[in-house]
Design an enzyme around this catalytic site. Sequence first.
Site, PDB file in Angstrom:
ATOM      1  N   ASN A 177      -0.790   5.192   8.084  1.00  0.00           N
ATOM      2  CA  ASN A 177      -1.689   6.361   8.061  1.00  0.00           C
ATOM      3  C   ASN A 177      -1.013   7.901   9.360  1.00  0.00           C
ATOM      4  O   ASN A 177      -1.418   7.651  10.658  1.00  0.00           O
ATOM      5  CB  ASN A 177      -3.030   5.854   9.387  1.00  0.00           C
ATOM      6  CG  ASN A 177      -3.647   4.656   8.205  1.00  0.00           C
ATOM      7  OD1 ASN A 177      -4.124   4.685   7.388  1.00  0.00           O
ATOM      8  ND2 ASN A 177      -3.201   3.592   8.695  1.00  0.00           N
ATOM      9  N   GLU A 178      -0.590   8.443   8.763  1.00  0.00           N
ATOM     10  CA  GLU A 178       0.295   9.573   8.786  1.00  0.00           C
ATOM     11  C   GLU A 178      -0.709  10.607   8.607  1.00  0.00           C
ATOM     12  O   GLU A 178      -2.304  10.663   8.879  1.00  0.00           O
ATOM     13  CB  GLU A 178       1.205  10.172   7.358  1.00  0.00           C
ATOM     14  CG  GLU A 178       2.541   9.179   6.954  1.00  0.00           C
ATOM     15  CD  GLU A 178       3.143   9.023   8.397  1.00  0.00           C
ATOM     16  OE1 GLU A 178       3.388   9.792   9.174  1.00  0.00           O
ATOM     17  OE2 GLU A 178       4.797   8.626   7.868  1.00  0.00           O
TER      18      GLU A 178
END
Length: 639
Positions: A162-163
């Site tokens: 989850n950037e």
Amino acid sequence: MSRLNLLEETRYEKLPVSVYPDPMKASLAVAQRIADLIKSKQAKGETTVLGLATGATPVRVYAELVRMHKEEGLSFKNVVTFNLDEYYPMQPDAVQSYVTFMKENLFNHIDIDPANVNIPDGTLDKDEIQAYCLDYERRISAYGGLDLQILGIGRTGHIGFNEPGSAPNSGTRLVTLDDLTRRDASFDFGGKENVPTKAITMGIGTIFKAREIILMAWNQKKAEIIKKAVEGEISSDVPATYLQLSANVEFVLDADAASELTRFDTPWLVKDCHWDEKLIKKAVIWLSKTLNKPILKLTEEDYNNHGMAQLATERGPVYNINIHIFNKVQHTITGWPGGKPDADDSQRPERAEPAKKRSIIFSPHPDDDVISMGGTFIRLADQGHEVHVAYQTSGNTAVWDDDVLRFTEFAIDFGKMQGQDSKGLEKLYENMRSFMEVKKPNQPDTEEIRNIKGLIRKGEAIAGARFAGLPDEHIHLLDLPFYDRMKTQKHVSYEDDVKIVMQLLQQVKPHQVFAAGDFADPHGTHKVCFDIILEALTRLKAAEEWTKDCWLWLYRGAWHEFDIHEIEMAVPLSPQEVERKRLAIFKHQSQKDLPVFPGDDAREFWVRAEDRNRETARAYDQLGLAEYAAMEAFIRWRF
């Protein structure tokens, strides 16, 4: 410590944090919690549902769980696992796949039912991914959700993949990887261009549903992002900050990863301190930098307004503290890194005697010596010391394949000019070229290719050392075996490496040893090389008299400098010496323009080195000390 004092000390921390002395102790604690959960659920006849992570962080946790299974009978028959993520596209049998990682580190060594193992599928067609991700969520829900989710953290602040920009309610999905994440993975894939641009990951919303969440982080490289995640404002720019909203989360850190948290980095802001010399120096320099005021201009009001009233009261008046610290910092500056002959050395970083010292500069890669301490290297040689340089590894990983062909072509043509039979070399050339045409990312080179790459770097290293003023007999190419072994073996012995280094030390009997102390080197070679030197010196210190007069100095490489309060010797460089250092670095032609492994920084190594040396000099100037063009910095390692 009372609960009230603990709350005061951790008041900047927005979620629970447990800090352990080292990664091993932290990993054992996490593994025990997992084992206790499994046993507790087993006793009730219930299934344990674990969310698992990959990467270097959980490796010791998995190793301890395997040990518990084999030695203590811990069973995983009632365990179901869901992994956080997988690269896309990715074949499950690829070396870099998380399927391979989980099998090698955990699943192949325990009694878990393969049907209970769930890892995102990196082989799907794109039009299948959305339905697959929904099904992944449904499978987790069907088991009643995750009992425990373990996490690592990336330097972008990502959890799972989850950037930055991920939503707090996001579910399992296909994502695009941040450029920094891909750069961090580049070594495993043989270059960033080979790292997949996408991944399938559990979402932050999925992670949040776990009944317990443990985020683990080790080493100094993670300290900056940990501070943001623990003490920063909640932001999509740092997805890990969303964990501050969970009532079920705990960060488990080693001392290095926790080092930038307020209670460790600037403890005077949150508690009364024991003011020893080291902490006073750090605090006064911090105050000077924070207020952008020279040390000698700091006032009692400055101390009182920035958490240092206790120091002012106990050790004041503050002007005396300022003078004391100013003098300590000033005394780190020396133009005589080998010691100034016939001088009072009581306030100098190095001894005056012997006037001519024997020095060994250990360089992990063939260019670390001139990049990191080229000015000091040249200064030591110019001042008449007996300087040796020892290149610990061949550095053959960091040479482009094209250079191998180019150098081999030169050798063939030169041989023909001399009337030599070049058929054997031509055959080798064709074999290498054929191999390179089908070579897979991160595939180990053939022995012949490794040898040629090593020869290229050997020639550059010798040229650089000669330019610095060394005779050939003082240039040592150790070619430590661990470097090539690590490319093909998972568990490597360093015993023969230690013996090679011991032999050189016994031969030279140095008064000074310089070693790379840049343990944040992204490829890990610097730390291994330092540990080998340290082990060699430790063994010799128990038996040989000359070691009692041998000092070990650490330098840092192209990545970053020591903090000012840590520096114990700062060697100023004139503009002319900066240029000489640059020319020494230029001898390493294979690393110019675009090296194979440039790290995060787009600047060339010589530019990084000069900028860093200028920044160190500027930092001294801002403290109110003399202004120099550049400085190289060192700290002393005390056994």
